[in-house]
Design a protein around this motif. Structure first.
Motif, PDB file in Angstrom:
ATOM      1  N   ARG A  50     -16.791 -33.645 -63.370  1.00 55.37           N
ATOM      2  CA  ARG A  50     -15.974 -32.661 -62.664  1.00 55.37           C
ATOM      3  C   ARG A  50     -14.513 -32.806 -63.101  1.00 55.37           C
ATOM      4  O   ARG A  50     -13.720 -33.488 -62.462  1.00 55.37           O
ATOM      5  N   ALA A  51     -14.176 -32.177 -64.218  1.00 61.25           N
ATOM      6  CA  ALA A  51     -12.819 -32.259 -64.757  1.00 61.25           C
ATOM      7  C   ALA A  51     -11.804 -31.758 -63.735  1.00 61.25           C
ATOM      8  O   ALA A  51     -12.056 -30.783 -63.024  1.00 61.25           O
ATOM      9  N   HIS A  52     -10.677 -32.456 -63.679  1.00 59.81           N
ATOM     10  CA  HIS A  52      -9.536 -32.083 -62.828  1.00 59.81           C
ATOM     11  C   HIS A  52      -9.813 -32.254 -61.329  1.00 59.81           C
ATOM     12  O   HIS A  52      -8.977 -31.870 -60.521  1.00 59.81           O
ATOM     13  N   ALA A  79     -13.310 -38.349 -62.512  1.00 58.02           N
ATOM     14  CA  ALA A  79     -13.526 -37.038 -63.113  1.00 58.02           C
ATOM     15  C   ALA A  79     -14.479 -37.139 -64.300  1.00 58.02           C
ATOM     16  O   ALA A  79     -15.399 -36.323 -64.457  1.00 58.02           O
ATOM     17  N   LEU A  80     -14.262 -38.132 -65.154  1.00 58.22           N
ATOM     18  CA  LEU A  80     -15.110 -38.317 -66.334  1.00 58.22           C
ATOM     19  C   LEU A  80     -16.545 -38.618 -65.943  1.00 58.22           C
ATOM     20  O   LEU A  80     -17.500 -38.019 -66.462  1.00 58.22           O
TER      21      LEU A  80
END
Length: 344
Positions: A137-139, A132-133
């Motif tokens: 693309r968070a979550h 994600a990091l």
């Protein structure tokens, strides 16, 4: 017989990296891609002409890039269209670099059937939080990781054999963001039986906030992984970007590779030409300006004129930015074209 074309440092043409789009479905912080393409993208016919002319000048390897090239709906058609350029005409291999998120089973089979030889899949973390990091693309990390691993499986099932170098993993390592992923990524690649290529975080473009202290050097990467699994150096192939190391505890000849463009530059035998999706040719990944090839591609292709322009462009080439970087004064760094625009 392809006539020898040498640049100012005696380097021959070898690899044509052709970007198909500047768009991407991820937002990796080291790349910082656009969400739109530049105007005046090359048409399929213009790309086919360009590849044919380049092959005639000695560019024997074609690597299709992006942005994310799987977003390009005519990818398979282009691969199929260049098959007649293989030896003796000059093209020896066609490769693809992708983040793998869109690599379904059907897409992998279609790419193989079209004539693709090799796939390199980018993956910068081995767990959901790191993915994600590093993907911006968070979550979505767990979902993206699962899709990439499925893509690796689909590629293998479609006939891309990692034992023959036809399937590899790329990982960009940023000391601040994902240095803790070195061992997990190496472990994952070992479980998959796929070569892992670790890439130093590079100062490509102007958006990624690069600074030297973010670079985890290739030597440090090898030391950390070698302390867990013994490694034997295999060297760097001529014109290659990666130094390779063989795992001594395995009998399947699996390798680890590192790309040290910051700490140990390899400009001396660089044989790459990059062409963007809108037809700008760059003779260096760290180039500041490109050469527009469209005047020789439209309104109708001028193969002879394009050949002369590319030959002159290569003959004038003297780029070796990575070797010169260490000697530049602070503040002397010039603006570079963005990585997603150049195709990495």
């Amino acid at each position: 017989m392809v006539a020898a074309v040498l640049d100012q440092l005696g380097r021959r043409p070898g690899v044509l990296r052709l970007s198909l789009t500047a768009r991407c479905n991820l937002a990796c912080p080291y790349c910082c891609p656009d969400d739109h393409d530049p105007p005046e993208l090359l048409s399929p016919g213009e790309r086919r002409t360009l590849i044919a002319v380049a092959a005639g000048l000695g560019f024997s390897s074609l690597r299709l890039t992006g942005g994310e090239p799987l977003l390009h709906q005519e990818l398979e058609a282009l691969i199929e269209a260049v098959q007649d350029l293989r030896q003796p005409a000059g093209l020896r291999e066609v490769a693809l670099t992708t983040n793998g998120v869109l690599l379904t089973a059907a897409r992998a089979r279609a790419l193989r059937q079209a004539g693709l030889d090799r796939i390199t899949i980018s993956l910068d973390g081995a767990d959901g939080a790191s993915v994600a990091l590093m993907s911006g693309r968070a979550h979505q990390g767990e979902l993206l990781l699962a899709r990439v691993l499925e893509g690796v499986r689909h590629a293998r099932e479609a006939g891309f054999d990692p034992g023959r170098g036809q399937l590899k993993l790329n990982a960009v390592i940023d000391r601040r963001r994902n240095a803790d992923q070195l061992l997990p990524l190496a472990r994952l690649a070992r479980e998959l039986g796929v070569e892992l290529r670790l890439i130093e975080f590079m100062d490509v473009g102007n958006r990624n906030g690069w600074s030297p202290d973010q670079v985890l050097t290739a030597a440090e990467m090898v030391e950390r992984i070698g302390s867990r699994w013994p490694l034997q150096p295999q060297g760097r192939a001529h014109h290659g970007t990666a130094s390779r190391w063989r795992y001594l505890d395995r009998d399947d000849d699996l390798h680890l590779a590192v790309v040290a463009s910051i700490s140990a530059p390899f400009c001396g035998d660089c044989n790459r030409l990059r062409v963007t999706a809108d037809g700008q040719a760059y003779t260096c990944l760290f180039g500041t300006a490109g050469t527009d090839l469209k005047p020789w591609l439209r309104p109708r292709p001028d193969a002879a004129g394009l050949r002369a322009r590319l030959q002159a462009l290569w003959g004038q080439r003297h780029d070796r930015y990575s070797e010169e970087r260490a000697h530049l004064q602070p503040g002397a760094f010039l603006p570079h074209a963005e990585m997603a625009y150049l195709g990495g």
